[in-house]
Design a protein around this motif. Structure first.
Motif, PDB file in Angstrom:
ATOM      1  N   LYS A  46      10.316  37.134  40.402  1.00  0.00           N
ATOM      2  CA  LYS A  46      10.470  37.436  41.867  1.00  0.00           C
ATOM      3  C   LYS A  46      10.191  38.867  42.497  1.00  0.00           C
ATOM      4  N   THR A  47      10.022  38.864  43.786  1.00  0.00           N
ATOM      5  CA  THR A  47      10.033  40.128  44.586  1.00  0.00           C
ATOM      6  C   THR A  47      11.076  40.899  44.504  1.00  0.00           C
ATOM      7  N   GLY A  48      11.106  42.269  44.075  1.00  0.00           N
ATOM      8  CA  GLY A  48      12.268  43.278  43.722  1.00  0.00           C
ATOM      9  C   GLY A  48      12.429  43.812  45.112  1.00  0.00           C
ATOM     10  N   LYS A  49      13.712  44.623  45.238  1.00  0.00           N
ATOM     11  CA  LYS A  49      14.053  45.170  46.235  1.00  0.00           C
ATOM     12  C   LYS A  49      13.628  46.357  46.534  1.00  0.00           C
ATOM     13  N   ILE A  50      12.743  46.798  45.758  1.00  0.00           N
ATOM     14  CA  ILE A  50      12.065  48.252  46.217  1.00  0.00           C
ATOM     15  C   ILE A  50      10.715  47.758  46.878  1.00  0.00           C
ATOM     16  N   GLN A 110      10.590  59.200  47.997  1.00  0.00           N
ATOM     17  CA  GLN A 110      11.255  60.517  48.202  1.00  0.00           C
ATOM     18  C   GLN A 110      12.006  60.721  49.230  1.00  0.00           C
ATOM     19  N   HIS A 111      11.601  60.079  50.569  1.00  0.00           N
ATOM     20  CA  HIS A 111      12.575  60.211  51.614  1.00  0.00           C
ATOM     21  C   HIS A 111      13.845  59.517  51.309  1.00  0.00           C
ATOM     22  N   TRP A 112      13.760  58.361  50.591  1.00  0.00           N
ATOM     23  CA  TRP A 112      14.868  57.370  50.107  1.00  0.00           C
ATOM     24  C   TRP A 112      15.536  58.054  49.148  1.00  0.00           C
ATOM     25  N   ASN A 113      15.263  59.282  48.645  1.00  0.00           N
ATOM     26  CA  ASN A 113      15.964  59.846  47.393  1.00  0.00           C
ATOM     27  C   ASN A 113      15.992  59.026  46.265  1.00  0.00           C
ATOM     28  N   VAL A 114      14.604  58.160  46.138  1.00  0.00           N
ATOM     29  CA  VAL A 114      14.380  57.583  45.021  1.00  0.00           C
ATOM     30  C   VAL A 114      13.406  58.426  43.808  1.00  0.00           C
ATOM     31  N   PRO A 115      13.658  58.609  42.770  1.00  0.00           N
ATOM     32  CA  PRO A 115      12.994  59.537  41.862  1.00  0.00           C
ATOM     33  C   PRO A 115      11.344  58.922  41.575  1.00  0.00           C
ATOM     34  N   VAL A 116      10.506  59.661  42.099  1.00  0.00           N
ATOM     35  CA  VAL A 116       9.324  59.028  41.646  1.00  0.00           C
ATOM     36  C   VAL A 116       8.523  60.185  40.580  1.00  0.00           C
ATOM     37  N   ILE A 117       7.906  59.545  39.656  1.00  0.00           N
ATOM     38  CA  ILE A 117       7.312  60.282  38.648  1.00  0.00           C
ATOM     39  C   ILE A 117       5.768  60.076  38.486  1.00  0.00           C
ATOM     40  N   GLU A 118       4.929  61.001  38.616  1.00  0.00           N
ATOM     41  CA  GLU A 118       3.489  60.764  38.515  1.00  0.00           C
ATOM     42  C   GLU A 118       3.162  61.185  37.293  1.00  0.00           C
ATOM     43  N   GLU A 119       2.920  60.299  36.160  1.00  0.00           N
ATOM     44  CA  GLU A 119       2.514  60.760  34.877  1.00  0.00           C
ATOM     45  C   GLU A 119       1.817  59.810  34.146  1.00  0.00           C
ATOM     46  N   ARG A 120       1.110  60.219  33.139  1.00  0.00           N
ATOM     47  CA  ARG A 120       0.376  59.117  32.314  1.00  0.00           C
ATOM     48  C   ARG A 120       1.052  57.943  31.550  1.00  0.00           C
ATOM     49  N   ILE A 121       0.920  56.712  32.015  1.00  0.00           N
ATOM     50  CA  ILE A 121       1.858  55.602  31.192  1.00  0.00           C
ATOM     51  C   ILE A 121       1.180  54.898  30.378  1.00  0.00           C
ATOM     52  N   SER A 122       1.352  54.683  29.308  1.00  0.00           N
ATOM     53  CA  SER A 122       0.826  53.785  28.243  1.00  0.00           C
ATOM     54  C   SER A 122       1.505  52.303  28.442  1.00  0.00           C
ATOM     55  N   MET A 123       0.143  51.418  28.163  1.00  0.00           N
ATOM     56  CA  MET A 123       0.884  49.941  27.839  1.00  0.00           C
ATOM     57  C   MET A 123       2.050  49.847  27.082  1.00  0.00           C
ATOM     58  N   GLU A 124       1.868  50.408  25.784  1.00  0.00           N
ATOM     59  CA  GLU A 124       2.823  50.151  24.922  1.00  0.00           C
ATOM     60  C   GLU A 124       4.521  50.745  25.324  1.00  0.00           C
ATOM     61  N   VAL A 125       4.443  51.828  25.906  1.00  0.00           N
ATOM     62  CA  VAL A 125       5.585  52.166  26.633  1.00  0.00           C
ATOM     63  C   VAL A 125       5.955  51.411  27.626  1.00  0.00           C
ATOM     64  N   LEU A 126       5.351  50.763  28.467  1.00  0.00           N
ATOM     65  CA  LEU A 126       5.699  49.737  29.485  1.00  0.00           C
ATOM     66  C   LEU A 126       6.330  48.303  28.688  1.00  0.00           C
ATOM     67  N   TYR A 127       5.651  48.110  27.740  1.00  0.00           N
ATOM     68  CA  TYR A 127       5.997  46.770  27.079  1.00  0.00           C
ATOM     69  C   TYR A 127       7.327  47.161  26.483  1.00  0.00           C
ATOM     70  N   GLN A 128       7.700  48.220  25.698  1.00  0.00           N
ATOM     71  CA  GLN A 128       8.927  48.527  25.358  1.00  0.00           C
ATOM     72  C   GLN A 128       9.929  48.510  26.407  1.00  0.00           C
ATOM     73  N   ALA A 129       9.640  48.856  27.598  1.00  0.00           N
ATOM     74  CA  ALA A 129      10.471  48.720  28.713  1.00  0.00           C
ATOM     75  C   ALA A 129      10.929  47.645  29.150  1.00  0.00           C
TER      76      ALA A 129
END
Length: 364
Positions: free
Chosen positions: A326-330, A270-289
């Motif tokens: 690989k390790t991502g930037k964030i 949040q200090h870096w102005n990166v949007p952070v969302i706390e919510e219920r996440i399904s494995m199916e939604v993650l797989y589609q992403a």
């Protein structure tokens, strides 16, 4: 109890310290430990620092039979200037009391126990390793000690704090790990003890962890215990996903442990102005992403590993290779910033650091 009254019995002999390049996690312990007892007539009492040693406990002590125990984990770090730092230790004390409440253990005086930890760390300060990535791990824990085989809250407890010089928790370090999504076993459910830091949660995770280790995976990604579709935690860590430039993490729901590093990561993003969302996440939604290319990064957060990037997820015979393994930037930026703050190499804009020195550690 008188404020800051801690009896000290120094060890007559000093242990041999391990080479810093050979440190494992949680195998070697320092010269001293802190102990305090609880009984119904006296409350918490007899606070003392003694040489590290086994202690006697009755075979019928309730902790062995009904699992009434809680613990915490935090670290002490040496700065380049030779200062000793703790990272948000008051959050660990607060969480210890939340765990106590869930397990029917009497609350501790958070300020007093933190003072005891500082005094113990200062006494054994020569054990704090200085090599890159090393630290002194601090393990406070409470067990029920009443000799009684009966299902009820104990009337007697013991709080112990032990210290261990440690290296990296995962041999991979900041390099990505392979994670297996668990579909068979359940760690905990809402209404259970998942939001408390108690040994039973970890005992419940061992079978799945053993099986996934045999298949070459580092950790297990736990799904919810009811529908087995919503993401909860990764082994001993909270978990985050970067999708389309936004960072998502499972919302605290009563079965997920509220991690100190998790909270710190959210504040930092949040200090870096990166949007952070706390919510219920399904494995199916993650797989589609993952399929549509919007899943950019995944990582776990915890005191032991700090940030652990996830390079591969295995789910229902499907392998998700995240960010080309690989390790991502964030992930890297979070790891670098958090560790630099912890080791005193970067300014702390949040007031997270608590300095340990003779003036604030030795108050008798």
């Amino acid at each position: 109890m008188e404020e800051w009254t801690i009896e000290i019995n120094r060890s007559a002999t000093k242990k041999e310290k391990p080479n810093t390049d050979q440190l494992e996690f949680g195998r070697v312990f320092t010269d001293h430990m802190f102990i305090m007892d609880y009984s119904v007539p006296l409350g918490w009492h007899d606070a003392r620092i003694i040489p590290y040693q086994p202690f006697s406990i009755d075979p019928s002590a309730m902790t062995f039979h009904y699992g009434q125990s809680v613990f915490e984990g935090l670290k002490a770090y040496y700065t380049p200037e030779g200062n000793i730092q703790l990272f948000r230790p008051e959050k660990n004390m607060q969480r210890l009391n939340r765990s106590n409440d869930r397990l029917c253990i009497p609350p501790i005086d958070e300020a007093f126990v933190l003072q005891a930890i500082k005094q113990l760390v200062y006494l054994d300060k020569d054990w704090i390793p200085t090599a890159e990535g090393t630290s002194l791990y601090i393990r406070p824990f409470i067990i029920s000690t009443e000799p009684f085989i009966g299902v009820a809250p104990s009337h007697q407890y013991r709080l112990i704090v032990i210290l261990s010089p440690v290296g990296a928790y995962y041999k991979e370090g900041i390099n990505p790990v392979k994670i297996a999504v668990e579909n068979q076993y359940v760690r905990t459910v809402k209404g259970g003890t998942g939001e408390a830091k108690t040994g039973g949660n970890y005992a419940a995770s061992l079978k799945a962890q053993e099986l996934c280790s045999q298949k070459g995976f580092t950790q297990v990604l736990w799904l919810d215990g009811v529908e087995k579709k919503y993401i909860e935690e990764v082994g001993s860590m909270n978990v985050f996903f970067k999708i389309n430039g936004k960072v998502y993490t499972p919302a605290l729901n009563g079965s997920i442990l509220e991690g100190v590093t998790r909270n710190s990561v959210i504040q930092l993003l949040q200090h870096w102005n990166v949007p952070v969302i706390e919510e219920r996440i399904s494995m199916e939604v993650l797989y589609q992403a993952y399929l549509d290319g919007s899943l950019e990064e995944a990582f776990g957060t915890g005191t032991a590993a700090v940030i652990s990037p996830i390079g591969q997820l295995s789910w229902e015979d499907k392998d998700l290779y995240i960010n080309d393994g690989k390790t991502g930037k964030i992930s890297r930026d979070l790891y670098n910033t958090l560790t630099r703050i912890q080791y005193g190499k970067e300014k702390d804009p949040f007031g997270w650091i608590d300095i340990v020195n003779e003036a604030n550690a030795v108050k008798q």
